[in-house]
Design an enzyme around this catalytic site. Sequence first.
Site, PDB file in Angstrom:
ATOM      1  N   GLU A  56      -1.861   5.067   3.277  1.00 21.97           N
ATOM      2  CA  GLU A  56      -1.881   3.676   2.841  1.00 21.97           C
ATOM      3  C   GLU A  56      -3.278   3.131   2.574  1.00 21.97           C
ATOM      4  OE1 GLU A  56       1.995   4.245   5.080  1.00 21.97           O
ATOM      5  OE2 GLU A  56      -0.101   4.842   5.365  1.00 21.97           O
ATOM      6  N   HIS A  84      13.934   5.033  12.973  1.00 19.97           N
ATOM      7  CA  HIS A  84      13.614   5.343  11.578  1.00 19.97           C
ATOM      8  C   HIS A  84      14.374   6.587  11.135  1.00 19.97           C
ATOM      9  CE1 HIS A  84      11.105   6.178   8.015  1.00 19.97           C
ATOM     10  NE2 HIS A  84      10.724   4.914   8.105  1.00 19.97           N
ATOM     11  N   ARG A 121       3.112   8.132  10.052  1.00 21.09           N
ATOM     12  CA  ARG A 121       2.842   9.564   9.948  1.00 21.09           C
ATOM     13  C   ARG A 121       1.800  10.008  10.963  1.00 21.09           C
ATOM     14  NH1 ARG A 121       4.280  12.043   4.817  1.00 21.09           N
ATOM     15  NH2 ARG A 121       5.235  10.527   3.421  1.00 21.09           N
ATOM     16  N   HIS A 133       7.084   4.681  13.470  1.00 25.42           N
ATOM     17  CA  HIS A 133       7.387   5.522  12.309  1.00 25.42           C
ATOM     18  C   HIS A 133       6.162   6.168  11.657  1.00 25.42           C
ATOM     19  CE1 HIS A 133       5.983   2.001  10.071  1.00 25.42           C
ATOM     20  NE2 HIS A 133       5.866   2.778   9.029  1.00 25.42           N
ATOM     21  N   ASP A 179       0.799  -1.226   0.000  1.00 31.20           N
ATOM     22  CA  ASP A 179       0.000   0.000   0.000  1.00 31.20           C
ATOM     23  C   ASP A 179       0.831   1.275   0.000  1.00 31.20           C
ATOM     24  OD1 ASP A 179       1.057  -0.039   2.575  1.00 31.20           O
ATOM     25  OD2 ASP A 179      -0.791  -0.808   3.466  1.00 31.20           O
ATOM     26  N   GLU A 219      -0.376  -9.033  -1.402  1.00 35.78           N
ATOM     27  CA  GLU A 219      -0.915  -8.538  -0.133  1.00 35.78           C
ATOM     28  C   GLU A 219      -2.110  -7.612  -0.391  1.00 35.78           C
ATOM     29  OE1 GLU A 219       1.336  -7.450   3.901  1.00 35.78           O
ATOM     30  OE2 GLU A 219       1.021  -5.676   2.668  1.00 35.78           O
TER      31      GLU A 219
END
Length: 397
Positions: A140, A243, A213, A211, A104, A126
């Site tokens: 995503e 990260h 957003r 990590h 994604d 996936e």
Amino acid sequence: MSPNVITTPVRAMLVLGTRPEAIKLAPVARAMAASPLFEPVVVTTGQHREMLHQMLELLQVPASVELDVMRDRQELSKLTARLVDGLGDVVRAHRPDLVVVQGDTTSALTGALAAFYEHIPVAHVEAGLRTGVLDNPFPEELNRRLIGRMARWHFAPTTRAAGHLTAEGVPAAEVFVTGNTVIDNLLWVLDQGNGRDLFHSDLRHVLVTLHRRENQGDKMRAMGRTLRRLADRGDVEIVLPLHKSPAVREALLPELSDHPAVRIVEPLGYVDFSATLAGCDLVLTDSGGIQEEAPTLGKPTLVLRTTTERPEAVEAGAARLVGTEPQAILEAATQLLDDEEAYARMAKAGNPFGDGLATERIVAQLAEDFGADAGAAPTPEPLVVPQPGGPGSYSTA
């Protein structure tokens, strides 16, 4: 697809840009390279450029084309535009028979879009993950829904994911339950035995990754303070591969960099991360992929998000969706560290995401649809894992 027998190898372009994409497409690329039926063309977009080169070498996946589209703190709109432009050029230059994307990410979305513009069919590895919340995770959730409108093959990791797709109108004949290729690759890497476990003490080992957003900013700073309180117990060693995102570093380093029980390290290569995962006792993460890998190794996982598109792990009892509130995170971690029975229940829950044969199912299905020779290996039986509750997603809301 044509029922004719393959006379020339099927040229399959595999698009990847992030570390998770590389991990999950590596077994597909290796299987295609080993087969006379396929000619894989691996294209890297450069989103996780520093992490990818060494890892792809270790995973025995050479890149055929490398793009250079990343700019410091660039907006998603600019990244998307650069990727569509660059991948469009690559597709036109190589004229693949199909394009394979995974998951994604923006790389996956733009790879599918570039293929669609050139009338080339798309295989989505996936496929079918959903939270039901369009902007969580961001971007995503939108990316995977859009890819689902363009793909010809939908390789779903679970029956729940397949149910999402058919409920959205995808023809059942285009949806295949395969398991997740991340399990295939994890077992392959651990079998190689090349990884280095980053835990050094005799304390309880807690592996943390953060990590996303939507967690950055004040939420992540609060998570950092919570991890500090967890480390103050005195009986745990926390390893935090940090990260590269400046926003992640700005949130976590001030809270954790001086604590003796917290080991902050640079992002780990995949083989070292796999070995460290195998050596931990407990996982705290906002990642998606680790929710799939950890149950295979019997590692209880606390998901630090308000939604998950992988509810199968929660329903199986291998993971717990605890949200982002500091006290909830601390209480959940404390329970698992102190309550042996609660820990054992999660550790022994098993993995609903795969049996290590996802790659075989994917490659066999593509070979069949492109007209494989009758002597090709048969497709393994579809993976069927009972999914309590049917199609849906999990949320702490």
